[in-house]
Scaffold this motif. Structure first.
Motif, short mmCIF file in Angstrom:
data_model
loop_
_atom_site.label_atom_id
_atom_site.label_comp_id
_atom_site.label_asym_id
_atom_site.label_seq_id
_atom_site.Cartn_x
_atom_site.Cartn_y
_atom_site.Cartn_z
N VAL A 673 16.04 -8.58 93.62
CA VAL A 673 16.50 -9.24 94.84
C VAL A 673 16.79 -8.16 95.87
O VAL A 673 17.61 -7.27 95.63
CB VAL A 673 17.77 -10.08 94.58
CG1 VAL A 673 18.24 -10.73 95.87
CG2 VAL A 673 17.50 -11.14 93.51
N VAL A 674 16.08 -8.21 97.01
CA VAL A 674 16.26 -7.21 98.07
C VAL A 674 16.91 -7.89 99.27
O VAL A 674 16.42 -8.92 99.74
CB VAL A 674 14.91 -6.59 98.48
CG1 VAL A 674 15.12 -5.54 99.56
CG2 VAL A 674 14.20 -5.98 97.28
N HIS A 675 18.01 -7.32 99.76
CA HIS A 675 18.70 -7.96 100.88
C HIS A 675 19.33 -6.92 101.80
O HIS A 675 19.82 -5.88 101.35
CB HIS A 675 19.78 -8.91 100.37
CG HIS A 675 20.94 -8.21 99.71
ND1 HIS A 675 22.04 -7.78 100.41
CD2 HIS A 675 21.14 -7.85 98.42
CE1 HIS A 675 22.89 -7.19 99.58
NE2 HIS A 675 22.37 -7.22 98.36
N ALA A 676 19.28 -7.21 103.08
CA ALA A 676 20.00 -6.41 104.07
C ALA A 676 21.16 -7.20 104.64
O ALA A 676 22.14 -6.63 105.10
CB ALA A 676 19.05 -5.98 105.20
N ALA A 677 21.06 -8.53 104.59
CA ALA A 677 22.07 -9.40 105.21
C ALA A 677 23.14 -9.84 104.22
O ALA A 677 23.94 -10.71 104.55
CB ALA A 677 21.37 -10.62 105.81
N GLY A 678 23.17 -9.29 103.04
CA GLY A 678 24.13 -9.74 102.04
C GLY A 678 23.60 -10.96 101.30
O GLY A 678 22.58 -11.55 101.69
N VAL A 679 24.27 -11.36 100.22
CA VAL A 679 23.85 -12.52 99.46
C VAL A 679 24.79 -13.69 99.76
O VAL A 679 25.94 -13.48 100.14
CB VAL A 679 23.84 -12.24 97.93
CG1 VAL A 679 22.84 -11.15 97.61
CG2 VAL A 679 25.23 -11.86 97.44
N PRO A 680 24.31 -14.92 99.62
CA PRO A 680 25.17 -16.09 99.87
C PRO A 680 26.42 -16.06 99.00
O PRO A 680 26.40 -15.55 97.86
CB PRO A 680 24.26 -17.27 99.52
CG PRO A 680 22.87 -16.75 99.74
CD PRO A 680 22.92 -15.31 99.32
#
Length: 684
Positions: A673-680
């Motif tokens: 899982v790649v994220h820049a905006a954070g996870v829910p």
């Protein structure tokens, strides 16, 4: 079938020899069919065409697929299996495979997995060995038999253990379309697969529980157990989209079943060309089961009570059927549970019968030919057209959606004024062809068609990813199996439409199968433990009543959540390159709005990729998947881009979290899982 005596020096060579001789026997069976001469056994060209097609299908079903194991297991019975119904003597041995193979004398060399004698291969256990002394599983590399594994079920000294070959088969890398699970069916799955044709079964199954495969194998089993009946009535598999159907299309042919049709719900209701879309609020109302009553009222509003008599002239005689008698006929037809069109066809015969009664009273002796002639009389036809005019279903729905007054009359007490305004077209179309019909409109037209003329019923229908259907779509499917049965497959936690199913009892009621049995699969075979545990954090928010899937995989799988420095696609591409170094398929899943950006990034990096539904190969193993199309698909490894973007791409948070749950659970061996905006929040 063979004797239970192994060569103690080299049992693997003996099993390979049986495989080789079984393949020779299968080729001989196919050659026998190919050599059939039907020139002297058919009465006419129609019979010849039918028989030739049946022979051609039989030849295809007997194809020897070199990379597909002909048998995958062996059963050594302690006694004659099945007591009364199974043939043979004490100590019989059966090789279990995808289809039946016999030698030149007709003795079985491989037993079809669907035969009763094969059932213990899936259900026998230490607690209930089902008279099995030994169960052997075979391991293959390509089409070559390379290993075997034995379970001595009747030996109390041998402890129960997990089958390594079974685990390897479940975890085998996935390249190409979906494959069958005939070698790995578990007892709870087998119970559903072998349930009878007469009953409808609804399977609630979380990600990786094998519900789609169970549904397809149930079709194969039913075709084996009830072939003649289903050959007459037909079978149908309904999937959510073309990509999904393409993915599963090879499963049944691999099991020797070639006659099962596949379609989407949109295919079933394609009476009009769909060129438009609905706002979510309008689609919800149009998909509500109450619309069926609105349509019924609108159709039958065309019937008017007669005010004038019918006068039939035959020769010098005039026969008069008074208006009150005509009204009695109309009211009697309205009171019966028959289609609008069938009642319309019956009315001229009723009028003609009334005339014949008068003829008989006057001393004449009319026969059926006279009644048919009276029914075709111009006065009778004119009266029927005035009383019970023909109805064009598409024109009827067009008027309902374009004419506020017409809708108000027939929706009174059913839909609120706001709901009526919601479904009315802002710009009414002039004709059926010029209208920009939506998918929900097409379902309404199909409902109207069924009110006018009964929809033909099939023997069995499999409905997959059913949780996303509206009540009106369930009705459309139910019309296709009114005299048959259904297998309904889905997961309430994966419902991603505004009208997603709230309960399976409600869904079965709309389908017309309220007596259907609901089964739940909770053992996960596909999704690794770490991945399903992470995804299950969403369940309290999206489906609080469901039991989380418990993975039975011994391998926890590869799982990692990677924060990215920016929302650019560089780190996502790097993750794809990393996973492509492994064997197997890779799916890059992203919010629909992010797909174009990622496509450009992959192209810049020189990485070839496919669209959902395109078949992976050993050269191109990466598929770029919009989150809206991920449902039902699976990949060995998955890269999930920006989970928060997946959530934000839906009209509300719960639907977004459900879409995310689907995306998180497509992996068989590993997930990044790649994220820049954070996870829910629920995943934090």
């Amino acid at each position: 079938m063979s004797t239970p005596v192994d060569d103690p020096l080299d049992p693997l060579s003996r099993e390979r020899a049986h495989l080789a001789s079984s393949r020779v026997a299968l080729r001989a069976m196919r050659a026998d069919v190919e050599s059939l001469d039907i020139s002297d056994v058919t009465a006419n060209w129609v019979n010849a065409e039918v028989l030739a097609r049946q022979i051609d299908e039989r030849i295809k079903a007997l194809a020897d697929l070199s990379d597909t194991p002909l048998f995958f297991g062996r059963l050594d019975y302690l006694h004659a299996p099945g007591a009364q119904e199974a043939e043979g003597a004490e100590g019989e041995r059966f090789y279990i495979g995808r289809r039946h193979v016999h030698d030149a004398e007709g003795d079985p060399m491989v037993i079809d997995w669907r035969a009763p004698v094969s059932q213990p291969f899936y259900r026998a256990s230490k607690k209930d060995p089902m008279d099995i002394a030994l169960r052997r599983r075979f391991g293959y590399t390509g089409g070559d038999l390379t290993a075997y594994e034995d379970e001595h079920l009747s030996d109390p000294a041998e402890a129960a253990r997990t089958s390594k070959l079974l685990q390897q088969e479940i975890e085998r890398p996935r390249v190409g379309p979906m494959r069958d699970i005939v070698a790995t069916i578990q007892p709870e799955q087998d119970e559903i697969v072998r349930s009878g044709l007469g009953g409808t079964v609804c399977v609630q199954g979380g990600p990786g529980t094998g519900k789609t495969a169970v549904g397809l194998h149930r079709v194969a089993y039913l075709l084996y157990a009830h072939r003649e009946r289903l050959a007459r009535t037909g079978t149908l598999v309904i999937g959510p989209n073309k990509s999904f159907l393409h993915y599963i299309e090879q499963v049944l042919p691999a099991l020797g079943e070639l006659a099962v049709r596949q379609a989407t719900v949109d295919d079933l209701v394609a009476h009009v060309e769909v060129r438009g879309t609905d706002e979510a609020a309008a689609a919800v109302v149009k998909g509500d089961a109450r619309m069926a009553e609105v349509l019924r009222r609108a159709v039958y509003s065309h019937v008017s009570m007669p005010t004038e008599p019918v006068v039939v002239v035959r020769g010098s005689r005039r026969w008069r059927v008074p208006a009150y008698e005509l009204e009695e006929m109309v009211r009697e037809l309205l009171s019966r549970d028959i289609r609008y069109g069938a009642a319309r066809e019956a009315l001229p015969q009723r009028i003609a019968h009334a005339v014949l009664v008068q003829m008989e009273r006057s001393g004449e002796a009319p026969d059926d030919r006279v009644q048919d002639a009276v029914a075709r009389n111009s006065a009778v036809k004119a009266a029927v057209k005035a009383i019970w005019p023909p109805v064009d279903p598409a024109k009827l729905v067009l008027r309902l959606l374009a004419d506020a007054d017409f809708l108000a009359v027939h929706a009174e007490g059913v839909l609120s004024e706001d709901e009526q305004k919601t479904i009315l077209w802002a710009k009414p179309a002039r004709s059926v062809k010029s209208a920009k019909w939506s998918a929900a409109d097409a379902v309404l037209v199909d409902e109207a068609h069924d009110i006018v003329a009964r929809t033909p019923s099939l023997g069995h229908v499999v409905l997959d990813e059913a949780q996303d259907l509206s009540p009106m779509q369930y009705r459309a499917v139910g019309r296709r199996c009114t005299t048959g049965s259904a297998t309904v497959l889905g997961d309430l936690a994966q419902g991603t439409t505004p009208w997603a199913t709230r309960s399976w009892d409600e869904a079965l009621a709309h389908l017309g199968k309220s007596d259907g049995v609901i089964e739940e699969l909770t053992a996960g075979f596909r999704v690794p433990t770490d991945v399903i545990t992470y995804a299950s954090r969403l369940l309290p928010s999206i489906a609080p009543g469901l039991t989380p899937v418990a993975s039975i995989r011994e391998n926890p799988g590869f799982f990692e959540v990677r924060p990215a420095a920016s929302s650019s696609a560089g780190e996502v591409v790097a993750a794809c390159e990393e996973l492509l170094r492994n064997e197997g398929s890779v799916g890059l899943i992203a919010a629909d709005a992010r797909v174009a950006v990622l496509a450009d990034a992959l192209a810049s990096a020189g990485i070839a990729y496919l669209a959902p539904g395109e078949e992976t190969t050993h050269h191109t193993r990466l598929t770029l998947v919009p989150a809206s199309l991920a449902k039902g698909l699976e990949y060995d490894y998955v890269v999930l881009d920006e989970p928060q973007a997946v959530v934000d791409g839906e009209p509300d948070e719960r639907t977004g979290l459900r879409r995310l749950y689907v995306a998180l659970t497509r992996a068989v061996s590993g997930l990044i899982v790649v994220h820049a905006a954070g996870v829910p929040g629920p995943l934090a």
